[in-house]
Design an enzyme around this catalytic site. Structure first.
Site, PDB file in Angstrom:
ATOM      1  N   SER A  54       0.792  -1.235   0.000  1.00  0.00           N
ATOM      2  CA  SER A  54       0.000   0.000   0.000  1.00  0.00           C
ATOM      3  C   SER A  54       0.822   1.281   0.000  1.00  0.00           C
ATOM      4  O   SER A  54       0.331   2.321  -0.414  1.00  0.00           O
ATOM      5  CB  SER A  54      -0.927   0.000   1.213  1.00  0.00           C
ATOM      6  N   HIS A  87      -5.381  -3.967  -1.554  1.00  0.00           N
ATOM      7  CA  HIS A  87      -5.129  -2.942  -2.574  1.00  0.00           C
ATOM      8  C   HIS A  87      -5.094  -3.512  -3.989  1.00  0.00           C
ATOM      9  O   HIS A  87      -4.872  -2.781  -4.942  1.00  0.00           O
ATOM     10  CB  HIS A  87      -3.816  -2.204  -2.282  1.00  0.00           C
ATOM     11  N   LYS A 116     -12.293  -0.765  -0.129  1.00  0.00           N
ATOM     12  CA  LYS A 116     -11.449   0.045  -1.025  1.00  0.00           C
ATOM     13  C   LYS A 116     -12.075   0.094  -2.426  1.00  0.00           C
ATOM     14  O   LYS A 116     -13.011   0.853  -2.619  1.00  0.00           O
ATOM     15  CB  LYS A 116     -10.016  -0.449  -0.968  1.00  0.00           C
TER      16      LYS A 116
HETATM   17  C1  LIG Z   1      -6.942  -1.307   4.182  1.00  0.00           C
HETATM   18  C2  LIG Z   1      -6.308  -2.622   4.443  1.00  0.00           C
HETATM   19  C3  LIG Z   1      -6.926  -3.575   5.249  1.00  0.00           C
HETATM   20  C4  LIG Z   1      -8.166  -3.293   6.055  1.00  0.00           C
HETATM   21  O1  LIG Z   1      -9.272  -2.980   5.379  1.00  0.00           O
HETATM   22  P1  LIG Z   1     -10.523  -2.411   6.204  1.00  0.00           P
HETATM   23  O2  LIG Z   1     -11.645  -2.633   5.298  1.00  0.00           O
HETATM   24  O3  LIG Z   1     -10.221  -0.964   6.474  1.00  0.00           O
HETATM   25  O4  LIG Z   1     -10.618  -3.175   7.473  1.00  0.00           O
HETATM   26  C5  LIG Z   1      -6.333  -4.813   5.403  1.00  0.00           C
HETATM   27  N1  LIG Z   1      -5.175  -5.099   4.811  1.00  0.00           N
HETATM   28  C6  LIG Z   1      -4.532  -4.193   4.035  1.00  0.00           C
HETATM   29  C7  LIG Z   1      -3.240  -4.587   3.401  1.00  0.00           C
HETATM   30  C8  LIG Z   1      -5.066  -2.928   3.825  1.00  0.00           C
HETATM   31  O5  LIG Z   1      -4.429  -2.049   3.068  1.00  0.00           O
END
Ligand SMILES: *Cc1c(COP(=O)(O)O)cnc(C)c1O
Length: 244
Positions: free
Chosen positions: A33, A61, A91
């Protein structure tokens, strides 16, 4: 060590030969990320086979973004090789929640052993409907996916032409690496005052001295918006002496 396959092989060998564990698992992000680079899944799978490791990919991601929208495992054609993928629905999917995808045995086991699944409230029906619709959109068309990549490439090329260090991202995630922590925060604040919202990310989220403003272009951005953002970067970059 980050994406260092020799290091992974060494650690896998140590862990399996120690005799301390019944099973060893290798866990990786699909897309990282902070830098936007992609995990070396084919090599990871090879090492996993060599040492009989369980493989686990967190594709938060990657889903909706890599593999024409179907994620990083699909991007490398490794659906049959990876034991399980987890991802977020918050996301690219744009709602809330998460998922685990894997072999039926694993899913059955999670249904009886996973604490959040057993003891927490499930997603509300409205969210599930929105999630289902979003997944269907990703399956039906690559239009938004294509636009996202086009916008990512456009932003990257605009910022790098101005002389910004945008690192080695392989995805639309576009870090603008400033370095110094204070300067990075000041940079992000000035961007915001000029109408561009891109958050600063500094130590301990990223290593010391690699503070960055992370840009997340989306499929909804227009060329005009991106041009405006690039012009703002130029203005603030010159003002703070980040570019000449
Ligand atoms: C954003 C993210 C998460 C968590 O996602 P949420 O829906 O906010 O709980 C988990 N793992 C990674 C690698 C992330 O970037």
């Amino acid at each position: 060590n980050h994406s260092d396959m020799e290091d992974l092989r060494k650690k896998a060998k140590e862990a399996t030969e120690s005799g301390q564990y019944n099973k060893v698992m290798v866990i990786t992000d699909g897309v990282f990320s902070m830098d936007g680079d992609i995990a070396k899944l084919p090599e990871i799978v090879e090492i996993a086979k060599e040492f009989d490791l369980i493989t686990y990919v967190d594709d938060a991601h990657g889903s909706g973004v890599t593999g024409k929208g179907k994620g990083t495992v699909k991007h490398f054609g490794l659906e049959k090789e990876i034991d399980f993928q987890i991802g977020t629905l918050s996301k690219a999917i744009g709602v809330v929640g998460g998922y685990v995808a894997g072999k039926k045995d694993l899913i059955d086991w999670l249904k009886v052993r996973s604490r959040p699944f057993l003891f927490s409230t499930a997603l509300p029906p409205g969210d599930v409907a929105a999630i289902t619709a979003a997944v269907q959109m990703i399956i039906d068309s690559t239009e938004l996916h294509d636009k996202l990549w086009e916008n990512g490439d456009y932003l990257k090329s605009g910022l790098s032409k101005l002389g910004f260090n945008i690192g080695d991202s392989e995805t639309p995630i576009t870090p603008c690496i400033i370095g110094d922590e204070k300067l990075t925060q000041q940079f992000s604040k000035r961007l915001f005052e000029e109408g561009v919202y891109a958050k600063s990310i500094v130590f301990p989220t990223v290593p010391k001295g690699t503070g960055r403003v992370r840009n997340m272009p989306t499929a909804a951005h227009t060329k005009e918006m991106l041009d405006e953002a690039i012009a703002t970067y130029e203005k603030v970059g010159k003002e703070l002496g980040v570019i000449k």
